[in-house]
Scaffold this motif. Sequence first.
Motif, PDB file in Angstrom:
ATOM      1  N   UNK A   1      53.258  43.136  43.161  1.00 17.69           N
ATOM      2  CA  UNK A   1      54.219  42.068  42.881  1.00 17.69           C
ATOM      3  C   UNK A   1      55.034  41.736  44.131  1.00 17.69           C
ATOM      4  N   UNK A   2      55.489  40.489  44.230  1.00 16.90           N
ATOM      5  CA  UNK A   2      56.216  40.071  45.418  1.00 16.90           C
ATOM      6  C   UNK A   2      57.136  38.902  45.106  1.00 16.90           C
ATOM      7  N   UNK A   3      58.212  38.793  45.853  1.00 13.22           N
ATOM      8  CA  UNK A   3      59.114  37.646  45.737  1.00 13.22           C
ATOM      9  C   UNK A   3      58.766  36.579  46.770  1.00 13.22           C
ATOM     10  N   UNK A   4      57.872  36.896  47.684  1.00 17.96           N
ATOM     11  CA  UNK A   4      57.691  36.020  48.842  1.00 17.96           C
ATOM     12  C   UNK A   4      56.302  36.227  49.424  1.00 17.96           C
ATOM     13  N   UNK A   5      55.391  35.340  49.111  1.00 16.26           N
ATOM     14  CA  UNK A   5      54.015  35.482  49.578  1.00 16.26           C
ATOM     15  C   UNK A   5      53.631  34.353  50.522  1.00 16.26           C
ATOM     16  N   UNK A   6      52.755  34.658  51.446  1.00 18.76           N
ATOM     17  CA  UNK A   6      52.218  33.657  52.357  1.00 18.76           C
ATOM     18  C   UNK A   6      50.700  33.700  52.344  1.00 18.76           C
ATOM     19  N   UNK A   7      50.046  32.706  52.947  1.00 20.45           N
ATOM     20  CA  UNK A   7      48.581  32.715  53.043  1.00 20.45           C
ATOM     21  C   UNK A   7      48.075  34.018  53.649  1.00 20.45           C
ATOM     22  N   UNK A   8      46.927  34.423  53.222  1.00 24.55           N
ATOM     23  CA  UNK A   8      46.253  35.670  53.594  1.00 24.55           C
ATOM     24  C   UNK A   8      46.768  36.872  52.816  1.00 24.55           C
ATOM     25  N   UNK A   9      47.842  36.703  52.062  1.00 21.96           N
ATOM     26  CA  UNK A   9      48.266  37.778  51.171  1.00 21.96           C
ATOM     27  C   UNK A   9      47.432  37.658  49.897  1.00 21.96           C
ATOM     28  N   UNK A  10      47.532  38.643  49.023  1.00 28.03           N
ATOM     29  CA  UNK A  10      46.756  38.572  47.788  1.00 28.03           C
ATOM     30  C   UNK A  10      47.664  38.249  46.617  1.00 28.03           C
ATOM     31  N   UNK A  11      47.071  37.737  45.560  1.00 32.09           N
ATOM     32  CA  UNK A  11      47.840  37.379  44.384  1.00 32.09           C
ATOM     33  C   UNK A  11      46.965  37.350  43.142  1.00 32.09           C
ATOM     34  N   UNK A  12      47.577  37.307  41.965  1.00 30.71           N
ATOM     35  CA  UNK A  12      46.816  37.360  40.714  1.00 30.71           C
ATOM     36  C   UNK A  12      46.260  35.998  40.296  1.00 30.71           C
ATOM     37  N   UNK A  13      45.023  35.996  39.826  1.00 33.07           N
ATOM     38  CA  UNK A  13      44.411  34.780  39.301  1.00 33.07           C
ATOM     39  C   UNK A  13      43.713  35.097  37.982  1.00 33.07           C
ATOM     40  N   UNK A  14      43.578  34.078  37.164  1.00 37.34           N
ATOM     41  CA  UNK A  14      42.792  34.164  35.931  1.00 37.34           C
ATOM     42  C   UNK A  14      41.438  33.523  36.166  1.00 37.34           C
ATOM     43  N   UNK A  15      40.388  34.091  35.591  1.00 34.40           N
ATOM     44  CA  UNK A  15      39.072  33.477  35.642  1.00 34.40           C
ATOM     45  C   UNK A  15      38.286  33.881  34.406  1.00 34.40           C
ATOM     46  N   UNK A  16      37.207  33.158  34.171  1.00 32.36           N
ATOM     47  CA  UNK A  16      36.358  33.468  33.021  1.00 32.36           C
ATOM     48  C   UNK A  16      35.642  34.800  33.238  1.00 32.36           C
ATOM     49  N   UNK A  17      35.574  35.575  32.185  1.00 31.24           N
ATOM     50  CA  UNK A  17      34.906  36.880  32.264  1.00 31.24           C
ATOM     51  C   UNK A  17      33.433  36.727  32.629  1.00 31.24           C
ATOM     52  N   UNK A  18      32.849  35.581  32.323  1.00 32.96           N
ATOM     53  CA  UNK A  18      31.411  35.390  32.576  1.00 32.96           C
ATOM     54  C   UNK A  18      31.077  35.392  34.072  1.00 32.96           C
ATOM     55  N   UNK A  19      32.055  35.123  34.925  1.00 33.87           N
ATOM     56  CA  UNK A  19      31.789  35.176  36.366  1.00 33.87           C
ATOM     57  C   UNK A  19      31.447  36.593  36.803  1.00 33.87           C
ATOM     58  N   UNK A  20      31.947  37.582  36.067  1.00 33.71           N
ATOM     59  CA  UNK A  20      31.707  38.979  36.422  1.00 33.71           C
ATOM     60  C   UNK A  20      30.635  39.619  35.555  1.00 33.71           C
ATOM     61  N   UNK A  21      30.448  39.092  34.344  1.00 32.70           N
ATOM     62  CA  UNK A  21      29.440  39.623  33.407  1.00 32.70           C
ATOM     63  C   UNK A  21      28.690  38.435  32.800  1.00 32.70           C
TER      64      UNK A  21
END
Length: 345
Positions: A40-60
């Motif tokens: 978790x972070x209060x201040x993110x910039x490009x090249x840092x990581x962050x949470x995203x949602x995606x369809x489960x089918x992309x992985x299975x």
Amino acid sequence: VSGAGPAFRAADNLRRACAYRDRRGRHRQPEWVRQERYQPSYNKGPQSSGPVLLSRRHLHQDADSSERVLMDMRWGLVPSWFKQDNPSKLQFNTSNCRSDTMLSKSSYKGALLKGKRCVVLADGFYEWQQQSGGKQPYFIYFPQTKDATDKETEGDEEWKGWRLLTMAGIFDCWEPPGGGEMLYTYTIITVDASKDVSFIHHRQVRAGKGVAGMPAILDGDEAIRKWLDFAEVPTQEAVKLIQPTENIVFHPVSTFVNNIRNNTPECVAPIELGVRKEVKATPSNKGMLGWLKKSQESSPQKKENDLPKWTSEFIQSPSPKKTSADVLQQWLGKQGQPAAKKHKA
């Protein structure tokens, strides 16, 4: 769980804040993938990581495409076709993707046509207004309910906390030519700024300077469902969701946030412009004031890491095309924060 602490509790809160209904109408929470990488972070910039949602089918491949997973990805898309051995050698900025060129630029077109759509999650994002004395940052987010709280509740209980900002993104998966771990990265789609940001429009944009857009915000679970479910919603239909929204509020914050190294609650706390004393509540900032006040009053002994976390993003994609000045003047001022551009994860 060994090592469980504020970061993991924040990760669990994030998961509950993303509750949804699947194709059968069942109430679900997305499964975390690589949860241990999430910070978790209060201040993110490009090249840092962050949470995203995606369809489960992309992985299975056999999964229901309406099911969702949470995954920590790096901000700044690295195309799967990139052939060099180090993704940092990518010669162009892929933090943001303009909506009017996303189906023509090779960096994004392939991934988009393959259905690699994701939702980038943040509590809000920062923008800067160019002023005579420098750049004034603002924190921009969804309107919040009056009873929003960060109180810890049971895992299956309905989430009553901060409403996350849900931004449309594209992701891709890059495999090092010499073998090794797959790298998942994303870009945030941008659109022309909505009229709701007219607070920033009273100064003319300097001649020759590009004006950038705001993130394409997906407002509501139906829009999120259509964007994520690539198996049911084709690209041609999904791209219709990419448009400006006026359902946002904002408040000025301290220039403390201008330095990417600063990562504390002060980054998002509302201030009153021109006044250094206590902030007065306004319709746009009283939700944030209440949020911060509750967090600090509930446990005066709390350490900084135990306070509510904010996964805020910088949006700073310059747009070469001219847009109507009465709407976009000073949206992004110049091109965002140089400090953020230079930041390496």
